[in-house]
Design an enzyme around this catalytic site. Structure first.
Site, PDB file in Angstrom:
ATOM      1  N   GLY A  55      42.376 -44.366 -20.551  1.00 28.74           N
ATOM      2  CA  GLY A  55      42.588 -45.276 -19.038  1.00 28.74           C
ATOM      3  C   GLY A  55      43.658 -45.308 -19.337  1.00 28.74           C
ATOM      4  N   ASP A  87      34.998 -57.580 -28.446  1.00 26.10           N
ATOM      5  CA  ASP A  87      34.737 -57.569 -26.908  1.00 26.10           C
ATOM      6  C   ASP A  87      35.671 -58.171 -26.621  1.00 26.10           C
ATOM      7  OD1 ASP A  87      34.501 -57.732 -24.398  1.00 26.10           O
ATOM      8  OD2 ASP A  87      32.150 -57.390 -24.656  1.00 26.10           O
ATOM      9  N   SER A 114      46.570 -56.244 -10.934  1.00 24.52           N
ATOM     10  CA  SER A 114      46.721 -54.503 -10.193  1.00 24.52           C
ATOM     11  C   SER A 114      46.684 -55.090  -9.062  1.00 24.52           C
ATOM     12  CB  SER A 114      44.493 -55.161 -10.099  1.00 24.52           C
ATOM     13  OG  SER A 114      44.305 -54.045  -8.675  1.00 24.52           O
ATOM     14  N   TYR A 157      36.960 -59.780  -7.832  1.00 25.47           N
ATOM     15  CA  TYR A 157      37.762 -58.756  -8.798  1.00 25.47           C
ATOM     16  C   TYR A 157      39.102 -59.292  -8.341  1.00 25.47           C
ATOM     17  CZ  TYR A 157      40.779 -54.689 -10.292  1.00 25.47           C
ATOM     18  OH  TYR A 157      41.070 -54.196 -10.935  1.00 25.47           O
ATOM     19  N   LYS A 161      42.290 -60.818 -10.820  1.00 28.30           N
ATOM     20  CA  LYS A 161      43.603 -59.647 -10.935  1.00 28.30           C
ATOM     21  C   LYS A 161      44.840 -60.939 -10.102  1.00 28.30           C
ATOM     22  CE  LYS A 161      42.544 -56.512 -13.235  1.00 28.30           C
ATOM     23  NZ  LYS A 161      42.903 -56.397 -14.350  1.00 28.30           N
ATOM     24  N   VAL A 200      44.467 -45.897  -9.598  1.00 23.73           N
ATOM     25  CA  VAL A 200      44.911 -44.665 -10.701  1.00 23.73           C
ATOM     26  C   VAL A 200      43.146 -44.638 -10.518  1.00 23.73           C
ATOM     27  CG1 VAL A 200      45.262 -44.431 -13.300  1.00 23.73           C
ATOM     28  CG2 VAL A 200      45.987 -46.680 -11.440  1.00 23.73           C
ATOM     29  N   THR A 213      40.866 -42.937 -13.382  1.00 21.94           N
ATOM     30  CA  THR A 213      40.259 -43.420 -14.512  1.00 21.94           C
ATOM     31  C   THR A 213      38.662 -43.815 -14.675  1.00 21.94           C
ATOM     32  OG1 THR A 213      40.231 -45.176 -13.931  1.00 21.94           O
ATOM     33  CG2 THR A 213      42.419 -44.734 -15.171  1.00 21.94           C
ATOM     34  N   GLU A 214      38.280 -43.659 -15.800  1.00 22.71           N
ATOM     35  CA  GLU A 214      37.293 -44.492 -15.666  1.00 22.71           C
ATOM     36  C   GLU A 214      36.700 -45.722 -13.810  1.00 22.71           C
ATOM     37  OE1 GLU A 214      35.594 -45.306 -19.495  1.00 22.71           O
ATOM     38  OE2 GLU A 214      35.985 -42.910 -19.998  1.00 22.71           O
TER      39      GLU A 214
HETATM   40  C1  8X3 Z   1      42.777 -51.171  -9.080  1.00 14.52           C
HETATM   41  C2  8X3 Z   1      43.253 -51.311  -7.732  1.00 14.52           C
HETATM   42  O1  8X3 Z   1      42.825 -51.745  -5.069  1.00 14.52           O
HETATM   43  O2  8X3 Z   1      40.622 -50.458  -6.664  1.00 14.52           O
HETATM   44  O3  8X3 Z   1      42.759 -52.913 -10.128  1.00 14.52           O
HETATM   45  O4  8X3 Z   1      42.070 -52.780  -6.513  1.00 14.52           O
HETATM   46  S1  8X3 Z   1      42.133 -51.203  -6.548  1.00 14.52           S
END
Ligand code: 8X3
Length: 250
Positions: free
Chosen positions: A13, A58, A138, A151, A155, A184, A186-187
């Site tokens: 990525g 990691d 993000s 998530y 961020k 984006v 990517t994986e």
């Molecule tokens: C990746 C973008 O919008 O899926 O961080 O959170 S989103």
């Protein structure tokens, strides 16, 4: 030796694309990741352009982070650019249904991991009075969306860490750039949906998503700016996207 960059999550990525972009302008590379074979494949692919070395760890394993980075021989220790790219989303669930394992993985990788790697690198940057840290946030760090509380929180933490780093490190000659990409391809979605290819592909259906190379271009711009310029924040959407979950699909 010309400039040295350490990139986490370099095996795929945005990390991989950034390594390729940096190699084109002669930035030597410390490629870090968890997948040995992919790391070595990338290192040997780029070794005709720049000097490369690899570190297998990691980011969420505190001891592994410090022992890997401290194991770097001279002249690799003088890291000029740190790209904190490693990180992932795990699951897309409401707060009442989310899994503790997914939450741990996101907080451990996206927040703790970024802090461990930064700590291991910043000491030398401060001693040398120069450096540039690029943190991959993000658009999820700008705006919370349903089913993404943890998530998005991870961020938002990256956003706060970028601000805090800039406040503390500017006086030491260290630049901090926060990069917040939208969709984006990517994986990323494959990891978020635990290998469900159909569900992952749907995320990018009906519009042209960003490519990892688009983000790498932006990062390259930030590290190529004159010494007097700090690119503090970049928010980058696909042209069809106006908010994390607002995408105009055809
Ligand atoms: C990746 C973008 O919008 O899926 O961080 O959170 S989103």
């Amino acid at each position: 030796m010309s400039r040295i960059a350490l990139i986490t999550g370099a095996t795929s990525g945005i990390g991989r694309a950034t390594a390729i972009a940096f190699a084109k302008v002669g930035i030597n590379l410390i490629l870090c990741g968890r997948r040995q074979e992919r790391l070595e494949e990338l290192a040997s692919f780029l070794s005709s352009q720049v000097k490369t070395t690899t570190l297998l760890f990691d980011v969420s394993n505190k001891e592994a982070v410090f022992s890997a980075i401290e194991s770097l021989p001279e002249p690799w220790r003088a890291i000029d650019i740190l790209v904190n790219n490693a990180g992932n989303a795990h699951g897309l669930s409401s707060i009442q249904e989310g899994s503790l394992e997914d939450w741990d993985a996101m907080i451990d990788g996206n927040v703790q991991g970024l802090l461990y790697v930064s700590k291991a690198v910043i000491t030398g940057m401060v001693a040398r009075s120069r450096g540039h840290i690029i943190n991959l946030s993000s658009v999820a760090g700008k705006q919370t969306y349903a089913n993404g509380a943890v998530y998005c929180a991870s961020k938002k933490a990256v956003e706060a860490i970028s601000e805090g780093m800039r406040l503390d490190l500017t006086q030491h000659g260290i630049k901090v750039t926060n990069v917040a990409p939208g969709a984006v391809e990517t994986e990323f979605s494959l990891v978020r949906f635990k290998g469900d290819e159909e569900r992952a592909a749907k995320v990018y259906e009906g519009f042209e998503p960003l490519l990892a190379e688009d983000i790498a271009d932006a990062i390259l711009y930030a590290v190529s700016a004159p010494a007097r310029v700090t690119i503090a924040d970049m928010t980058i959407y696909a042209s069809a996207q106006s908010a994390p979950t607002t995408i105009y699909r055809k």
